[in-house]
Design a protein around this motif. Structure first.
Motif, PDB file in Angstrom:
ATOM      1  N   PHE A  81      41.023 115.183  90.126  1.00 28.17           N
ATOM      2  CA  PHE A  81      39.960 116.187  90.048  1.00 28.17           C
ATOM      3  C   PHE A  81      39.321 116.469  91.404  1.00 28.17           C
ATOM      4  CE2 PHE A  81      40.431 116.285  85.587  1.00 28.17           C
ATOM      5  CZ  PHE A  81      39.710 117.374  85.111  1.00 28.17           C
ATOM      6  N   THR A  82      39.457 115.562  92.348  1.00 20.60           N
ATOM      7  CA  THR A  82      38.919 115.841  93.687  1.00 20.60           C
ATOM      8  C   THR A  82      39.711 116.943  94.380  1.00 20.60           C
ATOM      9  OG1 THR A  82      40.301 114.128  94.712  1.00 20.60           O
ATOM     10  CG2 THR A  82      38.093 113.478  93.973  1.00 20.60           C
ATOM     11  N   ASN A  83      40.923 117.214  93.887  1.00 22.77           N
ATOM     12  CA  ASN A  83      41.762 118.257  94.493  1.00 22.77           C
ATOM     13  C   ASN A  83      41.465 119.651  93.940  1.00 22.77           C
ATOM     14  OD1 ASN A  83      43.267 116.482  96.169  1.00 22.77           O
ATOM     15  ND2 ASN A  83      44.489 115.864  94.394  1.00 22.77           N
ATOM     16  N   ILE A  84      40.619 119.731  92.912  1.00 25.04           N
ATOM     17  CA  ILE A  84      40.304 121.027  92.302  1.00 25.04           C
ATOM     18  C   ILE A  84      39.180 121.690  93.091  1.00 25.04           C
ATOM     19  CG2 ILE A  84      39.480 122.201  90.225  1.00 25.04           C
ATOM     20  CD1 ILE A  84      40.715 119.987  88.567  1.00 25.04           C
ATOM     21  N   SER A  85      39.415 122.936  93.471  1.00 24.07           N
ATOM     22  CA  SER A  85      38.437 123.668  94.284  1.00 24.07           C
ATOM     23  C   SER A  85      38.354 125.111  93.807  1.00 24.07           C
ATOM     24  CB  SER A  85      38.863 123.643  95.756  1.00 24.07           C
ATOM     25  OG  SER A  85      40.085 124.349  95.925  1.00 24.07           O
ATOM     26  N   GLU A  86      37.466 125.878  94.431  1.00 24.08           N
ATOM     27  CA  GLU A  86      37.367 127.301  94.092  1.00 24.08           C
ATOM     28  C   GLU A  86      38.691 128.019  94.310  1.00 24.08           C
ATOM     29  OE1 GLU A  86      34.190 129.241  96.188  1.00 24.08           O
ATOM     30  OE2 GLU A  86      32.802 128.890  94.526  1.00 24.08           O
ATOM     31  N   ALA A  87      39.427 127.585  95.316  1.00 23.77           N
ATOM     32  CA  ALA A  87      40.665 128.277  95.685  1.00 23.77           C
ATOM     33  C   ALA A  87      41.782 128.081  94.666  1.00 23.77           C
ATOM     34  CB  ALA A  87      41.134 127.807  97.060  1.00 23.77           C
ATOM     35  N   ASN A  88      41.743 126.965  93.927  1.00 21.91           N
ATOM     36  CA  ASN A  88      42.891 126.694  93.053  1.00 21.91           C
ATOM     37  C   ASN A  88      42.544 126.433  91.591  1.00 21.91           C
ATOM     38  OD1 ASN A  88      41.876 124.062  92.924  1.00 21.91           O
ATOM     39  ND2 ASN A  88      43.285 123.274  94.470  1.00 21.91           N
ATOM     40  N   ILE A  89      41.266 126.482  91.228  1.00 23.40           N
ATOM     41  CA  ILE A  89      40.893 126.074  89.867  1.00 23.40           C
ATOM     42  C   ILE A  89      41.577 126.913  88.785  1.00 23.40           C
ATOM     43  CG2 ILE A  89      38.783 127.500  89.833  1.00 23.40           C
ATOM     44  CD1 ILE A  89      37.538 125.241  88.097  1.00 23.40           C
ATOM     45  N   GLU A  90      41.801 128.193  89.044  1.00 20.25           N
ATOM     46  CA  GLU A  90      42.461 129.024  88.036  1.00 20.25           C
ATOM     47  C   GLU A  90      43.900 128.589  87.796  1.00 20.25           C
ATOM     48  OE1 GLU A  90      41.630 133.265  87.380  1.00 20.25           O
ATOM     49  OE2 GLU A  90      40.527 133.169  89.275  1.00 20.25           O
ATOM     50  N   ASN A  91      44.540 128.031  88.803  1.00 22.07           N
ATOM     51  CA  ASN A  91      45.896 127.524  88.626  1.00 22.07           C
ATOM     52  C   ASN A  91      45.918 126.353  87.646  1.00 22.07           C
ATOM     53  OD1 ASN A  91      46.933 129.363  90.502  1.00 22.07           O
ATOM     54  ND2 ASN A  91      46.597 127.963  92.218  1.00 22.07           N
ATOM     55  N   TYR A  92      44.808 125.659  87.555  1.00 26.01           N
ATOM     56  CA  TYR A  92      44.701 124.542  86.613  1.00 26.01           C
ATOM     57  C   TYR A  92      44.333 125.035  85.209  1.00 26.01           C
ATOM     58  CZ  TYR A  92      44.739 121.296  90.611  1.00 26.01           C
ATOM     59  OH  TYR A  92      45.084 120.578  91.733  1.00 26.01           O
ATOM     60  N   VAL A  93      43.271 125.820  85.125  1.00 27.34           N
ATOM     61  CA  VAL A  93      42.720 126.154  83.803  1.00 27.34           C
ATOM     62  C   VAL A  93      43.611 127.110  83.011  1.00 27.34           C
ATOM     63  CG1 VAL A  93      40.352 125.723  84.538  1.00 27.34           C
ATOM     64  CG2 VAL A  93      41.283 128.041  84.716  1.00 27.34           C
ATOM     65  N   LYS A  94      44.414 127.909  83.686  1.00 28.77           N
ATOM     66  CA  LYS A  94      45.240 128.894  82.969  1.00 28.77           C
ATOM     67  C   LYS A  94      46.305 128.233  82.097  1.00 28.77           C
ATOM     68  CE  LYS A  94      48.501 129.721  86.810  1.00 28.77           C
ATOM     69  NZ  LYS A  94      49.713 129.231  86.132  1.00 28.77           N
ATOM     70  N   ASP A  95      46.643 126.984  82.393  1.00 27.70           N
ATOM     71  CA  ASP A  95      47.703 126.296  81.655  1.00 27.70           C
ATOM     72  C   ASP A  95      47.191 125.272  80.654  1.00 27.70           C
ATOM     73  OD1 ASP A  95      49.760 127.654  83.033  1.00 27.70           O
ATOM     74  OD2 ASP A  95      49.613 126.260  84.719  1.00 27.70           O
ATOM     75  N   ILE A  96      45.875 125.127  80.539  1.00 25.56           N
ATOM     76  CA  ILE A  96      45.327 124.096  79.647  1.00 25.56           C
ATOM     77  C   ILE A  96      45.570 124.467  78.188  1.00 25.56           C
ATOM     78  CG2 ILE A  96      43.213 122.964  78.855  1.00 25.56           C
ATOM     79  CD1 ILE A  96      42.104 123.276  81.668  1.00 25.56           C
ATOM     80  N   ARG A  97      46.110 123.510  77.430  1.00 31.45           N
ATOM     81  CA  ARG A  97      46.305 123.722  75.997  1.00 31.45           C
ATOM     82  C   ARG A  97      44.950 123.792  75.309  1.00 31.45           C
ATOM     83  NH1 ARG A  97      50.354 118.685  75.650  1.00 31.45           N
ATOM     84  NH2 ARG A  97      52.095 119.550  76.865  1.00 31.45           N
ATOM     85  N   PHE A  98      44.903 124.565  74.240  1.00 29.26           N
ATOM     86  CA  PHE A  98      43.633 124.813  73.558  1.00 29.26           C
ATOM     87  C   PHE A  98      42.948 123.520  73.130  1.00 29.26           C
ATOM     88  CE2 PHE A  98      41.191 125.473  69.654  1.00 29.26           C
ATOM     89  CZ  PHE A  98      40.280 126.419  70.088  1.00 29.26           C
ATOM     90  N   ASN A  99      43.717 122.550  72.614  1.00 27.00           N
ATOM     91  CA  ASN A  99      43.097 121.325  72.110  1.00 27.00           C
ATOM     92  C   ASN A  99      42.554 120.428  73.211  1.00 27.00           C
ATOM     93  OD1 ASN A  99      45.893 120.959  72.730  1.00 27.00           O
ATOM     94  ND2 ASN A  99      45.867 118.985  71.707  1.00 27.00           N
ATOM     95  N   PHE A 100      42.893 120.739  74.471  1.00 26.01           N
ATOM     96  CA  PHE A 100      42.391 119.955  75.596  1.00 26.01           C
ATOM     97  C   PHE A 100      41.290 120.674  76.381  1.00 26.01           C
ATOM     98  CE2 PHE A 100      46.728 117.658  75.972  1.00 26.01           C
ATOM     99  CZ  PHE A 100      46.290 116.651  75.127  1.00 26.01           C
TER     100      PHE A 100
END
Length: 272
Positions: A81-100
């Motif tokens: 989570f320390t690697n998540i920033s404004e520049a890349n957060i959408e790359n993370y959240v766009k793939d999150i499964r609904f139950n997570f």
């Protein structure tokens, strides 16, 4: 839905999911996190141990071994989570499964991502429906740190008036129900405007309209007599439209206690 999910210690699926969680924890290799859903599944696995959900045949030594493994997993999750920033957060959240989704928000708050994710980026995340406003409102830290964003999103959609009734009117005796938080700057006047626009929308739910009509006002939540009257008229209009061309379906049951019955029970069907 895929992946191990922790719901509660008493959930009916606990035994089956605990077995999967055990296998994942035992087989985990440190520094091997490459996918956000794997991270969130591992987080759920650790919740079983955190809540002392064990199989009866686990020894104290084995439980200690699993807890040590979980310490390493938690450390890796923190680094991830320390690697998540404004520049890349959408790359993370766009793939999150609904139950997570809410697990991500839980960790978002735990690791204080709100200190490095600005309002503009957070607004874009909500506008793209990566998370619902209801999910956001389950977290006071998110509501407090993104107060203006949350307030704007709430007031933008009339259907969000239902959230007000979910929190202030509907019974919360169910242990599974989660508290909702709203921006401190949200005024009673703004709440009334949201309810007013909800009554006007064609998607207004009859059950919520009835809650508006029957609401018992409190210091926290107030519905004016004008809005109650307006909701009552909307209910009448909806009911008229629904029953205009729908005569309904008539059915009934009759039970007769009859002496000298040749059988213990006789069941007969006559139409409906």
């Amino acid at each position: 839905m895929e992946g191990v999910k922790f719901y509660s210690p008493g959930d009916l699926a606990t035994g089956y999911l605990l077995k999967q969680a055990e296998e994942i924890i035992v087989g985990y290799e440190l520094n091997s996190l490459k996918d956000i859903n794997i991270v969130l599944e591992l987080f759920n696995c650790t919740l079983y141990l955190d809540n002392k959900v064990y199989f009866k045949n686990w020894t104290e030594e084995y439980i200690e071994h699993l807890n040590e493994k979980c310490k390493g997993i938690k450390k890796d999750i923190s680094c991830y989570f320390t690697n998540i920033s404004e520049a890349n957060i959408e790359n993370y959240v766009k793939d999150i499964r609904f139950n997570f989704a809410e697990d991500f928000l839980t960790l978002f708050c735990k690791y204080k991502l709100y200190n490095r994710i600005g309002e503009g980026v957070f607004t874009r995340i909500l506008e793209r429906d990566y998370f619902s406003i209801q999910q956001i409102c389950h977290y006071q830290k998110l509501v407090d740190n993104y107060e203006t964003v949350v307030k704007n999103v709430l007031l933008k959609n009339p259907l969000n008036a239902e959230l007000l009734f979910d929190q202030f009117v509907i019974d919360h005796s169910d242990a599974l129900s989660k508290k909702l938080y709203f921006p401190k700057s949200l005024t009673k006047s703004e709440m009334s405007i949201l309810i007013d626009s909800y009554i006007d929308t064609e998607k207004a739910n009859l059950n919520y309209l009835r809650l508006i009509v029957n609401n018992h006002n409190t210091r926290e939540f107030f519905v004016s007599d004008e809005l109650k009257w307006k909701a009552k008229k909307h209910i009448h209009k909806q009911e008229e439209m629904h029953f205009r061309d729908n005569s309904g379906l008539e059915f009934g049951y009759e039970i007769i206690f009859q002496e000298d019955l040749p059988e213990p029970v006789i069941a007969k069907s006559n139409g409906r």
